[in-house]
Scaffold this active site. Structure first.
Site, short mmCIF file in Angstrom:
data_model
loop_
_atom_site.label_atom_id
_atom_site.label_comp_id
_atom_site.label_asym_id
_atom_site.label_seq_id
_atom_site.Cartn_x
_atom_site.Cartn_y
_atom_site.Cartn_z
N ARG A 102 30.99 22.88 -6.02
CA ARG A 102 29.55 23.22 -5.96
C ARG A 102 28.67 21.98 -6.24
NH1 ARG A 102 31.80 27.15 -4.16
NH2 ARG A 102 31.26 29.33 -4.54
N SER A 126 26.80 34.14 -5.95
CA SER A 126 27.24 33.94 -7.34
C SER A 126 26.09 33.35 -8.12
CB SER A 126 28.41 32.96 -7.41
OG SER A 126 29.50 33.45 -6.69
N GLU A 138 24.00 28.82 -11.03
CA GLU A 138 24.34 28.06 -9.83
C GLU A 138 23.13 27.71 -8.97
OE1 GLU A 138 25.96 29.62 -6.25
OE2 GLU A 138 27.90 28.76 -6.74
N1 EPU Z 1 36.27 39.42 -11.62
C1 EPU Z 1 36.13 40.43 -12.55
N2 EPU Z 1 34.94 41.13 -12.55
C2 EPU Z 1 33.93 40.87 -11.69
C3 EPU Z 1 34.08 39.81 -10.75
C4 EPU Z 1 35.27 39.09 -10.74
O1 EPU Z 1 37.01 40.70 -13.34
O2 EPU Z 1 32.92 41.55 -11.75
C5 EPU Z 1 37.55 38.69 -11.57
C6 EPU Z 1 38.32 39.05 -10.29
O3 EPU Z 1 39.12 40.18 -10.48
C7 EPU Z 1 39.14 37.82 -10.06
C8 EPU Z 1 38.27 36.70 -10.60
O4 EPU Z 1 37.31 37.30 -11.45
O5 EPU Z 1 40.33 37.84 -10.82
C9 EPU Z 1 37.57 35.91 -9.50
O6 EPU Z 1 36.73 36.78 -8.75
P1 EPU Z 1 36.45 36.58 -7.18
O7 EPU Z 1 37.75 36.40 -6.50
O8 EPU Z 1 35.58 37.68 -6.74
O9 EPU Z 1 35.74 35.18 -7.07
P2 EPU Z 1 34.66 34.49 -7.98
O10 EPU Z 1 35.33 33.41 -8.79
O11 EPU Z 1 33.90 35.53 -8.71
C10 EPU Z 1 34.13 32.60 -6.27
C11 EPU Z 1 32.90 31.99 -5.67
C12 EPU Z 1 32.34 32.88 -4.57
C13 EPU Z 1 33.41 33.06 -3.51
C14 EPU Z 1 34.65 33.68 -4.17
C15 EPU Z 1 35.82 33.78 -3.23
C16 EPU Z 1 31.88 30.69 -7.45
C17 EPU Z 1 30.77 30.59 -8.46
N3 EPU Z 1 31.90 31.80 -6.70
O12 EPU Z 1 33.72 33.82 -6.89
O13 EPU Z 1 31.22 32.22 -3.99
O14 EPU Z 1 32.97 33.88 -2.45
O15 EPU Z 1 35.10 32.82 -5.27
O16 EPU Z 1 36.40 32.54 -3.03
O17 EPU Z 1 32.68 29.77 -7.35
C18 EPU Z 1 28.86 32.02 -4.04
O18 EPU Z 1 29.03 30.86 -4.42
O19 EPU Z 1 27.71 32.50 -3.86
C19 EPU Z 1 30.02 32.87 -3.82
C20 EPU Z 1 29.91 34.15 -3.51
#
Ligand code: EPU
Length: 345
Positions: free
Chosen positions: A165, A234, A330
């Site tokens: 990012r 995010s 972010e």
């Molecule tokens: N999780 C929870 N509760 C929640 C959300 C997530 O327990 O409410 C857990 C999930 O179960 C999982 C972990 O957190 O084990 C990661 O969640 P997820 O795979 O949904 O990805 P993220 O880390 O929350 C990141 C990016 C997203 C991107 C996704 C998929 C960042 C800040 N965000 O989200 O990017 O789509 O991975 O690769 O790095 C964005 O930047 O706007 C964005 C949507």
């Protein structure tokens, strides 16, 4: 010919739907508009700021600045070989439409980044990433106006300092105004399937087209549609913590999702932290964290920037109290004079 508008309402131009009036505003339709706009701002003693798709910004209620709204269009092939293609895409093209177009043309690489809101010109700024890839991996160079040296420049990918990012464009806001991005894509499919259940979701059909479709499906089930629930994706970055801190936390919270980084730090899932801190699906007034993905902050009812700041501070404190981790927002927050807040809170 550059047309300057005054007292422009930007609510429809930011996906969080914050009410924001810009004292001065212009659409940038070609290279020379950038030079003319900056000249206008200088003469009027105004700061200038770039507005792209408005999907990663927090705007104040009144902006005393010249807003440059990027609208340069065009997709041109620069080079084509048997194995790869280099394509120049103008900053004002819609990101998701370009991803769909590239897949249709059988230019492979960007499929995991389908359905990310915003415009192409913003994609290198925060090095958009999802489902195991980051856009920087597919960028050959970026063409931009360097407002410091007052000339157009081409920055090669290694000069862009891409990181999670982050990029040189985020580091030095307003120095570079991105005109177009040159992507390096491939003629054979590249299937990055390491993310969670993507591999299973693909089933028997191991194609780039299906990969793109599965990413779209996953995003549609987890992430709120900004047209229905105004949001900026995010809201917090996934924090990096030291290995020592990780060991202490994981002893207490063995289920905490974590990703060991090459530099020895550990990235933890901010969405999980927010959920554990009790904020998934919870609201404070008009602002809350989304019920299906706790990392997404939603403007449920005509919130102001102040309302947003109040709620995300509550979330930060709740997470800090429980995990001793301070979440960093972010999106980019603009101040009333059009400059970017160095520290968002
Ligand atoms: N999780 C929870 N509760 C929640 C959300 C997530 O327990 O409410 C857990 C999930 O179960 C999982 C972990 O957190 O084990 C990661 O969640 P997820 O795979 O949904 O990805 P993220 O880390 O929350 C990141 C990016 C997203 C991107 C996704 C998929 C960042 C800040 N965000 O989200 O990017 O789509 O991975 O690769 O790095 C964005 O930047 O706007 C964005 C949507």
């Amino acid at each position: 010919m550059l047309e300057i508008q005054t007292q422009k309402q930007l609510q429809a131009l930011n996906t969080l739907k914050l009410n924001a009036i810009a004292s001065h505003y212009c659409k940038i339709n070609c290279h020379s508009d950038i030079v003319d706009a900056l000249e206008f701002a200088k003469n009027a003693q105004l700061n200038s700021m770039v507005l792209s798709g408005g999907s990663n910004v927090l705007l104040p209620e009144y902006l005393n600045a010249l807003v440059l709204h990027m609208n340069i269009k065009g997709i041109t092939i620069f080079k084509e070989t048997d194995t790869y293609i280099e394509v120049d895409v103008a900053a004002g093209e819609t990101w998701h439409e370009f991803v769909l177009y590239s897949t249709k043309r059988k230019w492979y690489g960007l499929q995991n980044l389908a359905l990310i809101p915003g415009l192409v010109g913003a994609s290198p700024v925060q090095n958009i990433g999802a489902y195991g890839i980051e856009v920087g991996e597919f960028i050959e160079s970026v063409y931009a106006y360097d407002s410091l040296c007052k000339t157009f420049v081409r920055l090669m990918a290694d000069e862009c300092e891409f990181a999670y990012r982050h990029s040189i464009f985020k580091q030095y806001p307003m120095r570079y105004i991105i005109v177009s991005v040159r992507f390096h894509l491939y003629t054979t499919a590249r299937l990055t399937l390491a993310y969670g259940d993507l591999k299973t979701a693909m089933g028997q059909e191991q194609t780039a087209e299906n990969l793109q479709q599965q990413v779209i499906n996953i995003r549609q089930t987890k992430l709120p549609d900004p047209l229905v629930y105004p949001n900026v994706g995010s809201f917090f970055k996934n924090p990096m913590i030291t290995h020592t801190q990780y060991q202490q936390l994981s002893a207490q919270f063995p289920n905490m999702p974590n990703y060991l980084q090459p530099n020895g730090y550990v990235k933890v899932a901010a969405g999980w932290l927010v959920e554990q801190a009790g904020w998934k699906g919870r609201r404070s007034g008009a602002v809350g964290m989304f019920e299906h993905q706790a990392l997404v902050l939603v403007n449920y009812d005509q919130a102001t920037l102040q309302d947003v700041q109040y709620t995300y501070a509550l979330v930060q404190h709740a997470v800090h109290e429980r995990f001793s981790i301070w979440l960093e927002p972010e999106p980019v927050r603009f101040l009333d004079n059009g400059t970017i807040a160095l520290h968002i809170d």
